[in-house]
Design an enzyme around this catalytic site. Structure first.
Site, PDB file in Angstrom:
ATOM      1  N   ASN A   1       0.812  -1.216   0.000  1.00  0.00           N
ATOM      2  CA  ASN A   1       0.000   0.000   0.000  1.00  0.00           C
ATOM      3  C   ASN A   1       0.850   1.273   0.000  1.00  0.00           C
ATOM      4  OD1 ASN A   1      -2.419   1.350  -0.050  1.00  0.00           O
ATOM      5  ND2 ASN A   1      -2.994   0.885   2.088  1.00  0.00           N
TER       6      ASN A   1
ATOM      7  N   HIS B   1     -13.707  -5.095  11.400  1.00  0.00           N
ATOM      8  CA  HIS B   1     -13.450  -3.758  11.946  1.00  0.00           C
ATOM      9  C   HIS B   1     -14.740  -3.000  12.223  1.00  0.00           C
ATOM     10  CE1 HIS B   1      -9.186  -3.256  10.015  1.00  0.00           C
ATOM     11  NE2 HIS B   1      -9.338  -4.421  10.598  1.00  0.00           N
TER      12      HIS B   1
ATOM     13  N   ARG C   1     -12.889  -5.748  16.034  1.00  0.00           N
ATOM     14  CA  ARG C   1     -11.928  -4.718  16.415  1.00  0.00           C
ATOM     15  C   ARG C   1     -12.664  -3.394  16.518  1.00  0.00           C
ATOM     16  NH1 ARG C   1      -7.169  -2.059  12.665  1.00  0.00           N
ATOM     17  NH2 ARG C   1      -8.853  -0.599  12.252  1.00  0.00           N
TER      18      ARG C   1
ATOM     19  N   TYR D   1      -6.835   7.151  14.077  1.00  0.00           N
ATOM     20  CA  TYR D   1      -6.614   5.990  13.208  1.00  0.00           C
ATOM     21  C   TYR D   1      -7.845   5.075  13.236  1.00  0.00           C
ATOM     22  CZ  TYR D   1      -5.683   1.334  11.819  1.00  0.00           C
ATOM     23  OH  TYR D   1      -5.829   0.118  11.215  1.00  0.00           O
TER      24      TYR D   1
ATOM     25  N   ASP E   1      -6.535  -1.696  17.983  1.00  0.00           N
ATOM     26  CA  ASP E   1      -5.262  -1.436  17.283  1.00  0.00           C
ATOM     27  C   ASP E   1      -4.733  -0.066  17.702  1.00  0.00           C
ATOM     28  OD1 ASP E   1      -3.155  -1.287  15.520  1.00  0.00           O
ATOM     29  OD2 ASP E   1      -4.340  -1.765  13.732  1.00  0.00           O
TER      30      ASP E   1
ATOM     31  N   HIS F   1      -1.864   1.005  16.533  1.00  0.00           N
ATOM     32  CA  HIS F   1      -1.188   1.446  15.312  1.00  0.00           C
ATOM     33  C   HIS F   1       0.164   2.121  15.573  1.00  0.00           C
ATOM     34  CE1 HIS F   1      -1.584   2.277  10.894  1.00  0.00           C
ATOM     35  NE2 HIS F   1      -2.270   1.171  10.999  1.00  0.00           N
TER      36      HIS F   1
ATOM     37  N   GLU G   1      -3.244  -4.425  19.741  1.00  0.00           N
ATOM     38  CA  GLU G   1      -2.369  -4.562  18.570  1.00  0.00           C
ATOM     39  C   GLU G   1      -1.391  -3.394  18.469  1.00  0.00           C
ATOM     40  OE1 GLU G   1      -4.628  -5.240  15.018  1.00  0.00           O
ATOM     41  OE2 GLU G   1      -3.111  -4.359  13.727  1.00  0.00           O
TER      42      GLU G   1
ATOM     43  N   GLU H   1       2.276  -6.555  11.549  1.00  0.00           N
ATOM     44  CA  GLU H   1       1.692  -6.372  10.216  1.00  0.00           C
ATOM     45  C   GLU H   1       2.658  -5.688   9.246  1.00  0.00           C
ATOM     46  OE1 GLU H   1      -1.825  -4.060  11.257  1.00  0.00           O
ATOM     47  OE2 GLU H   1      -0.945  -2.298  10.338  1.00  0.00           O
TER      48      GLU H   1
ATOM     49  N   ARG I   1       1.453 -11.111  13.384  1.00  0.00           N
ATOM     50  CA  ARG I   1       0.509 -10.615  12.377  1.00  0.00           C
ATOM     51  C   ARG I   1       1.097 -10.408  10.987  1.00  0.00           C
ATOM     52  NH1 ARG I   1      -3.836  -8.539  12.347  1.00  0.00           N
ATOM     53  NH2 ARG I   1      -3.338  -6.503  11.471  1.00  0.00           N
TER      54      ARG I   1
ATOM     55  N   HIS J   1      -2.294 -10.402   8.978  1.00  0.00           N
ATOM     56  CA  HIS J   1      -2.871  -9.141   8.496  1.00  0.00           C
ATOM     57  C   HIS J   1      -3.861  -9.421   7.358  1.00  0.00           C
ATOM     58  CE1 HIS J   1      -1.963  -4.798   6.966  1.00  0.00           C
ATOM     59  NE2 HIS J   1      -2.976  -4.813   7.795  1.00  0.00           N
TER      60      HIS J   1
ATOM     61  N   ASP K   1      -6.373  -3.446   1.780  1.00  0.00           N
ATOM     62  CA  ASP K   1      -5.312  -3.141   0.817  1.00  0.00           C
ATOM     63  C   ASP K   1      -4.577  -4.421   0.387  1.00  0.00           C
ATOM     64  OD1 ASP K   1      -4.573  -1.831   3.711  1.00  0.00           O
ATOM     65  OD2 ASP K   1      -2.926  -3.067   2.988  1.00  0.00           O
TER      66      ASP K   1
ATOM     67  N   GLU L   1      -7.729 -11.591  10.427  1.00  0.00           N
ATOM     68  CA  GLU L   1      -8.387 -10.295  10.179  1.00  0.00           C
ATOM     69  C   GLU L   1      -9.193 -10.370   8.881  1.00  0.00           C
ATOM     70  OE1 GLU L   1      -5.624  -7.085   9.516  1.00  0.00           O
ATOM     71  OE2 GLU L   1      -7.063  -5.583  10.183  1.00  0.00           O
TER      72      GLU L   1
ATOM     73  N   TRP M   1       2.122   7.069  12.143  1.00  0.00           N
ATOM     74  CA  TRP M   1       0.713   7.030  11.788  1.00  0.00           C
ATOM     75  C   TRP M   1       0.190   5.641  12.098  1.00  0.00           C
ATOM     76  CZ3 TRP M   1      -1.597   3.817   8.053  1.00  0.00           C
ATOM     77  CH2 TRP M   1      -2.997   3.967   7.972  1.00  0.00           C
TER      78      TRP M   1
HETATM   79  O1  EZ4 Z   1      -3.383   0.439   8.570  1.00  0.00           O
HETATM   80  O2  EZ4 Z   1      -3.354  -2.099   6.056  1.00  0.00           O
HETATM   81  O3  EZ4 Z   1      -4.784  -3.828  11.423  1.00  0.00           O
HETATM   82  N1  EZ4 Z   1      -4.882  -3.290  10.371  1.00  0.00           N
HETATM   83  C1  EZ4 Z   1      -4.234  -2.191  10.014  1.00  0.00           C
HETATM   84  C2  EZ4 Z   1      -4.430  -1.736   8.597  1.00  0.00           C
HETATM   85  C3  EZ4 Z   1      -3.271  -0.867   8.075  1.00  0.00           C
HETATM   86  C4  EZ4 Z   1      -3.331  -0.805   6.578  1.00  0.00           C
HETATM   87  C5  EZ4 Z   1      -2.156  -0.026   5.994  1.00  0.00           C
HETATM   88  O4  EZ4 Z   1      -2.111  -0.174   4.602  1.00  0.00           O
HETATM   89  O5  EZ4 Z   1      -3.531  -1.626  10.809  1.00  0.00           O
HETATM   90  O6  EZ4 Z   1      -5.649  -1.071   8.491  1.00  0.00           O
HETATM   91 CO    CO Z   2      -3.075  -2.946  12.459  1.00  0.00          CO
END
Ligand code: EZ4
Ligand code: CO
Length: 383
Positions: free
Chosen positions: A18, A103, A128, A140, A191, A193, A217, A243, A264, A293, A297, A320, A383
Site C-alpha cells: 500500500n 473492523h 476490532r 486511526y 489497534d 497502530h 495490537e 503487520e 501478524r 494481516h 489493501d 483479520e 501514523w
Molecule cells: O493500517 O493495512 O490492522 N490493520 C491495520 C491496517 C493498516 C493498513 C495499511 O495499509 O492496521 O488497516
Molecule cells: Co493494524
C-alpha cells in the site's frame, strides 16, 4: 500477479504494498520474472531461496512482497496441478473454519457501539473497535461519513493530528462501555497502530485488563524488539504485532522471549506461504499464535492464502477480515465464504481465486498514499 506455465495452468499472487505499489511491480518485472522463465513451478522452496539468498540484497518490504507474490502464485499452481486446495498441501484441515474478526469504528463511543453491534448481528464473533478520540481531529481507523475505512488517499499524504494523552485517557472508557453493553462473550480487539511508547502501551494494557480484550495490537513500533518486554512485564492484556514485518527475523526476539501472543505478518509481505508456514511453526514452539494481516489493501488472493494457511496450521489464532468492495470481489471471483463468524477457503483446486482481467483493466492504477501523523505541536509521529 499472474504466473503462467507451459502446461496451461496459471497461478495468482498479490504484490500489493500500500502506497509503494510500483516499486514492487518494477522489482518483479525487471529483476524477478526473468529468472523464473523455464523453472519448475513445483520447486517452491528452491525458488524461494533463489529469490531471497540469490539476490544477495535481502529483506525489506519491496523484496519480500515480490517474493511473496511469486510464492503464493506457485502454491496456487501446485494446488491446481494436483487438483487439491492449497490447505491440503500444508497439513490438511486442522479445524472446521477460520475464526475471523472484522473492523468496527465510529466518531464517538455511541457510534462505535452501534458499529460493533451491527457486525455482531452479521455473525462476527470477534470485532476490532476503533473510535474517534475527543480533541483529536482524525483518529486511526475511523472512517469518514459512514464510508468503509480506507486510509490511502489520492494526492500527497494527508496529515492527521495526534495526542497520546487524550487517547490514553479515552480508550478505557470506550471498552468499559462496550463490555457493559455487549457482555463478556464477544471477542474485542483494538489497534494502537504503533503510536505509543512501551511504557504508554503498558499503561494502556493495564487499564484495559478489566475488559479482557482478545488483543491489543501494535502498542508501539517493533524495530526495538525488547521494548515489548517492558509492556509484557506490566500487563496481562494479550499483545499482537507484526503487520509491517517481512521475515521471521523481525519477530525473532519477540517470539522466543514470549513477549507477544499473536504474530501478524501479512502472508504476502512476509515472503508468501512458504515463509509464513515456517514463521508459524517457529512461533508455535513459544505459544505464539497467528493473526495474519487481512486489511482491504491486500487483495482476495492474499485473503485466500491466509485462509489456507489458517486452516492447516495448529497454532492458528484469528484472521483479520475487512470485507472487500463489491467491485474488488467482481474483479477477483473467489470460493471462500463466511458463515457465523468463521471463514472457509473453499474446496476448489489451488487458492480458489480467479481474476477478471478485462474488468481489472478498466480500473488503471492511480497513485495513493497512506496518511502521516503529527503531534499537536507539529512533531512527526507514527501514523
Ligand atoms: O493500517 O493495512 O490492522 N490493520 C491495520 C491496517 C493498516 C493498513 C495499511 O495499509 O492496521 O488497516
Ligand atoms: Co493494524
Amino acid at each position: 500477479m499472474k504466473i503462467e506455465t507451459d502446461q496451461g495452468i496459471y497461478g495468482l499472487g498479490d504484490a500489493t504494498l500500500n502506497g509503494r505499489e510500483l516499486a514492487v511491480e518494477s522489482y518483479l518485472a525487471e529483476h524477478v520474472l526473468p529468472c523464473l522463465i523455464g523453472r519448475d513451478p513445483f520447486q517452491t522452496e528452491d525458488i524461494w531461496q533463489y529469490l531471497y539468498r540469490g539476490a544477495y540484497w535481502r529483506g525489506g518490504p519491496v523484496t519480500m512482497t515480490a517474493i511473496g507474490a511469486v510464492d503464493v502464485a506457485l502454491w496456487d499452481i501446485k494446488g491446481k496441478a494436483l487438483n487439491t486446495p492449497v490447505y491440503h498441501l500444508l497439513g490438511g484441515s486442522s479445524r472446521e473454519g477460520v475464526l475471523v474478526y472484522t473492523h468496527a469504528n465510529g466518531a464517538d463511543i455511541s457510534e462505535t457501539l452501534d458499529s460493533v453491534r451491527k457486525h455482531i448481528d452479521e455473525g462476527y464473533l470477534a470485532v476490532r473497535a476503533q473510535s474517534g478520540v475527543p480533541g483529536v481531529a482524525s483518529s486511526y481507523g475511523v472512517s469518514k461519513s459512514g464510508k468503509p475505512y480506507e486510509p490511502a488517499q489520492r494526492g500527497l499524504p494527508s496529515e492527521s493530528l495526534w495526542s497520546t494523552e487524550k487517547y490514553l485517557n479515552f480508550v478505557p472508557t470506550l471498552f468499559e462501555k462496550l463490555r457493559v453493553e455487549l457482555g463478556p462473550e464477544v471477542r474485542l480487539l483494538h489497534d494502537c497502530h504503533h503510536r505509543l511508547t512501551p511504557i504508554e502501551g503498558a499503561r494502556l494494557g493495564k487499564s484495559l485488563e478489566p475488559y479482557h480484550l482478545f488483543w491489543m495490537e501494535d502498542p508501539c513500533p517493533a524495530e526495538l524488539q525488547e521494548g515489548f518486554e517492558l509492556i509484557r512485564q506490566h500487563t496481562t492484556t494479550p499483545i499482537a504485532t507484526g503487520e509491517i514485518f517481512n521475515t521471521v527475523w523481525d519477530a525473532h526476539d519477540l517470539i522466543r522471549n514470549q513477549w507477544i501472543d499473536y504474530i501478524r505478518m501479512a502472508i504476502v509481505h512476509g515472503g508468501g506461504i512458504t515463509h509464513a508456514k515456517k514463521t508459524a511453526d517457529f512461533a508455535a514452539l513459544y505459544h505464539v499464535r497467528t493473526g495474519f494481516h487481512g486489511a482491504t489493501d491486500l487483495s482476495p488472493v492474499s485473503m485466500a492464502a491466509a485462509l489456507h494457511v489458517g486452516m492447516a496450521i495448529h497454532n492458528f489464532g484469528i484472521q483479520e477480515h475487512m470485507p472487500h468492495s463489491a467491485l474488488t470481489n467482481e474483479v477477483f471471483p473467489h470460493g471462500y465464504s463466511f458463515v457465523n463468524g468463521y471463514m472457509h477457503p473453499g474446496d476448489g483446486a489451488g487458492l480458489g481465486v480467479n481474476i477478471d482481467e478485462v474488468l481489472a483493466a478498466k480500473h488503471p492504477y492511480q497513485r495513493a498514499y497512506l496518511p502521516i501523523a503529527r503531534k499537536l505541536d507539529g512533531t512527526l509521529t507514527d501514523w
